[in-house]
Write a protein that holds these residues in place. Structure first.
Motif, PDB file in Angstrom:
ATOM      1  N   LEU A  97      16.513   6.505   7.400  1.00 40.63           N
ATOM      2  CA  LEU A  97      16.609   7.918   7.035  1.00 40.63           C
ATOM      3  C   LEU A  97      16.805   8.122   5.538  1.00 40.63           C
ATOM      4  N   GLU A  98      17.412   7.165   4.867  1.00 41.25           N
ATOM      5  CA  GLU A  98      17.658   7.304   3.436  1.00 41.25           C
ATOM      6  C   GLU A  98      16.476   6.819   2.588  1.00 41.25           C
ATOM      7  N   SER A  99      15.376   6.489   3.200  1.00 40.56           N
ATOM      8  CA  SER A  99      14.213   5.993   2.463  1.00 40.56           C
ATOM      9  C   SER A  99      13.733   7.032   1.455  1.00 40.56           C
ATOM     10  N   ARG A 100      13.410   6.552   0.267  1.00 43.16           N
ATOM     11  CA  ARG A 100      12.853   7.457  -0.745  1.00 43.16           C
ATOM     12  C   ARG A 100      11.375   7.714  -0.471  1.00 43.16           C
ATOM     13  N   ARG A 101      10.845   7.076   0.542  1.00 42.65           N
ATOM     14  CA  ARG A 101       9.443   7.254   0.920  1.00 42.65           C
ATOM     15  C   ARG A 101       9.294   8.248   2.058  1.00 42.65           C
ATOM     16  N   ILE A 102      10.149   9.232   2.115  1.00 44.64           N
ATOM     17  CA  ILE A 102       9.969  10.366   3.022  1.00 44.64           C
ATOM     18  C   ILE A 102       9.647  11.557   2.138  1.00 44.64           C
ATOM     19  N   LEU A 103       8.461  12.122   2.333  1.00 40.53           N
ATOM     20  CA  LEU A 103       8.034  13.257   1.526  1.00 40.53           C
ATOM     21  C   LEU A 103       8.335  14.537   2.284  1.00 40.53           C
ATOM     22  N   TRP A 104       9.142  15.396   1.697  1.00 46.30           N
ATOM     23  CA  TRP A 104       9.522  16.665   2.311  1.00 46.30           C
ATOM     24  C   TRP A 104       8.691  17.790   1.700  1.00 46.30           C
ATOM     25  N   GLN A 105       8.270  18.720   2.529  1.00 46.99           N
ATOM     26  CA  GLN A 105       7.608  19.932   2.057  1.00 46.99           C
ATOM     27  C   GLN A 105       8.634  20.689   1.215  1.00 46.99           C
ATOM     28  N   ARG A 106       8.227  21.252   0.140  1.00 43.01           N
ATOM     29  CA  ARG A 106       9.160  22.016  -0.708  1.00 43.01           C
ATOM     30  C   ARG A 106       8.950  23.487  -0.568  1.00 43.01           C
ATOM     31  N   ALA A 152       0.836  -1.208   0.000  1.00 45.85           N
ATOM     32  CA  ALA A 152       0.000   0.000   0.000  1.00 45.85           C
ATOM     33  C   ALA A 152       0.871   1.257   0.000  1.00 45.85           C
ATOM     34  N   ILE A 153       1.951   1.246   0.751  1.00 42.03           N
ATOM     35  CA  ILE A 153       2.872   2.394   0.775  1.00 42.03           C
ATOM     36  C   ILE A 153       3.480   2.583  -0.615  1.00 42.03           C
ATOM     37  N   GLU A 154       3.945   1.496  -1.209  1.00 35.41           N
ATOM     38  CA  GLU A 154       4.572   1.576  -2.541  1.00 35.41           C
ATOM     39  C   GLU A 154       3.605   2.125  -3.585  1.00 35.41           C
ATOM     40  N   THR A 155       2.370   1.647  -3.590  1.00 35.73           N
ATOM     41  CA  THR A 155       1.426   2.078  -4.628  1.00 35.73           C
ATOM     42  C   THR A 155       0.778   3.428  -4.319  1.00 35.73           C
ATOM     43  N   GLY A 156       0.565   3.739  -3.047  1.00 34.39           N
ATOM     44  CA  GLY A 156      -0.139   4.972  -2.692  1.00 34.39           C
ATOM     45  C   GLY A 156       0.749   6.175  -2.451  1.00 34.39           C
ATOM     46  N   TRP A 157       2.034   5.966  -2.191  1.00 31.45           N
ATOM     47  CA  TRP A 157       2.919   7.080  -1.826  1.00 31.45           C
ATOM     48  C   TRP A 157       2.976   8.182  -2.889  1.00 31.45           C
ATOM     49  N   PRO A 158       2.972   7.851  -4.177  1.00 32.38           N
ATOM     50  CA  PRO A 158       3.002   8.928  -5.182  1.00 32.38           C
ATOM     51  C   PRO A 158       1.800   9.874  -5.112  1.00 32.38           C
ATOM     52  N   ASP A 159       0.693   9.456  -4.518  1.00 34.42           N
ATOM     53  CA  ASP A 159      -0.495  10.313  -4.382  1.00 34.42           C
ATOM     54  C   ASP A 159      -0.336  11.377  -3.297  1.00 34.42           C
ATOM     55  N   LEU A 160       0.591  11.164  -2.380  1.00 40.30           N
ATOM     56  CA  LEU A 160       0.752  12.037  -1.215  1.00 40.30           C
ATOM     57  C   LEU A 160       1.344  13.378  -1.626  1.00 40.30           C
ATOM     58  N   SER A 161       0.733  14.488  -1.161  1.00 35.43           N
ATOM     59  CA  SER A 161       1.280  15.819  -1.470  1.00 35.43           C
ATOM     60  C   SER A 161       0.861  16.824  -0.401  1.00 35.43           C
ATOM     61  N   PHE A 162       1.753  17.781  -0.156  1.00 32.51           N
ATOM     62  CA  PHE A 162       1.473  18.851   0.789  1.00 32.51           C
ATOM     63  C   PHE A 162       0.690  19.958   0.112  1.00 32.51           C
ATOM     64  N   GLY A 163      -0.205  20.583   0.876  1.00 25.05           N
ATOM     65  CA  GLY A 163      -0.848  21.812   0.446  1.00 25.05           C
ATOM     66  C   GLY A 163      -0.021  22.975   0.962  1.00 25.05           C
ATOM     67  N   THR A 164      -0.594  24.158   0.955  1.00 25.84           N
ATOM     68  CA  THR A 164       0.109  25.344   1.448  1.00 25.84           C
ATOM     69  C   THR A 164       0.058  25.367   2.973  1.00 25.84           C
ATOM     70  N   ILE A 165       1.218  25.371   3.586  1.00 26.76           N
ATOM     71  CA  ILE A 165       1.330  25.351   5.046  1.00 26.76           C
ATOM     72  C   ILE A 165       1.205  26.768   5.580  1.00 26.76           C
ATOM     73  N   SER A 166       0.409  26.922   6.627  1.00 27.62           N
ATOM     74  CA  SER A 166       0.282  28.240   7.258  1.00 27.62           C
ATOM     75  C   SER A 166       0.982  28.216   8.617  1.00 27.62           C
ATOM     76  N   TYR A 208      12.089  25.224  10.166  1.00 22.48           N
ATOM     77  CA  TYR A 208      11.319  23.982  10.207  1.00 22.48           C
ATOM     78  C   TYR A 208      10.783  23.613   8.829  1.00 22.48           C
ATOM     79  N   THR A 209      10.773  22.316   8.564  1.00 21.29           N
ATOM     80  CA  THR A 209      10.219  21.774   7.327  1.00 21.29           C
ATOM     81  C   THR A 209       9.292  20.623   7.699  1.00 21.29           C
ATOM     82  N   ALA A 210       8.116  20.614   7.094  1.00 18.03           N
ATOM     83  CA  ALA A 210       7.199  19.499   7.323  1.00 18.03           C
ATOM     84  C   ALA A 210       7.646  18.313   6.476  1.00 18.03           C
ATOM     85  N   ARG A 211       7.415  17.119   7.012  1.00 18.07           N
ATOM     86  CA  ARG A 211       7.694  15.912   6.235  1.00 18.07           C
ATOM     87  C   ARG A 211       6.706  14.830   6.635  1.00 18.07           C
ATOM     88  N   ALA A 212       6.514  13.891   5.733  1.00 16.00           N
ATOM     89  CA  ALA A 212       5.626  12.751   5.958  1.00 16.00           C
ATOM     90  C   ALA A 212       6.454  11.487   5.775  1.00 16.00           C
TER      91      ALA A 212
END
Length: 141
Positions: free
Chosen positions: A132-141, A32-46, A117-121
């Motif tokens: 820590l080197e996992s490519r499945r860590i999504l960083w806020q840009r 589920a992580i492998e197939t669903g991870w590309p769908d994950l995205s940050f919105g605008t952080i306030s 600070y940077t948000a990450r999932a």
């Protein structure tokens, strides 16, 4: 690749003394992580700063991914040889008009600028560590 994933599950299963059912659940979680991870995205952080605190509101779109399988946190690099800061975010809920969009909040002392600070999932499941080197860590840009 599939074979390697099964070996990891087997090691986790043996290491934790888990039953075969738990091994299957972990394998399903990994898929589920492998197939669903590309769908994950940050919105605008306030960010709101008042009374010596920064409050971050972090919107996240999950798509097909189950929010229970994701840990959201704030990360800041270490200062003066200290350790990096990792602050877990609290799940507030999903948006009524968009059930795959969820909001998280984090309050931190304003002892350093909010820009540090940077948000990450990160993928999350009790008893499973994420390298820590996992490519499945999504960083806020």
């Amino acid at each position: 690749k599939r074979r390697a994933g099964r070996r990891v599950v087997s090691r986790v299963q043996c290491h934790q003394g888990a039953d075969p059912g738990q091994g299957r659940q972990i394998a399903e979680w990994l898929r589920a992580i492998e197939t669903g991870w590309p769908d994950l995205s940050f919105g605008t952080i306030s960010i709101e700063t008042r009374a010596g605190r920064h409050r971050f509101e972090i919107p996240l779109r999950f798509g097909r991914l189950d929010p229970r399988w994701v840990r959201v946190e704030l990360y800041a690099d270490a200062l003066d040889g200290d350790t990096p800061e990792r602050r877990p975010a609290t799940h507030v809920g999903s948006l009524a008009d968009s059930p795959d969009r969820h909001v998280y909040t984090v309050d931190v002392a304003a002892t350093r600028p909010a820009e540090h600070y940077t948000a990450r999932a990160l993928p999350h499941r009790d008893g499973i560590g994420v390298p820590l080197e996992s490519r499945r860590i999504l960083w806020q840009r």
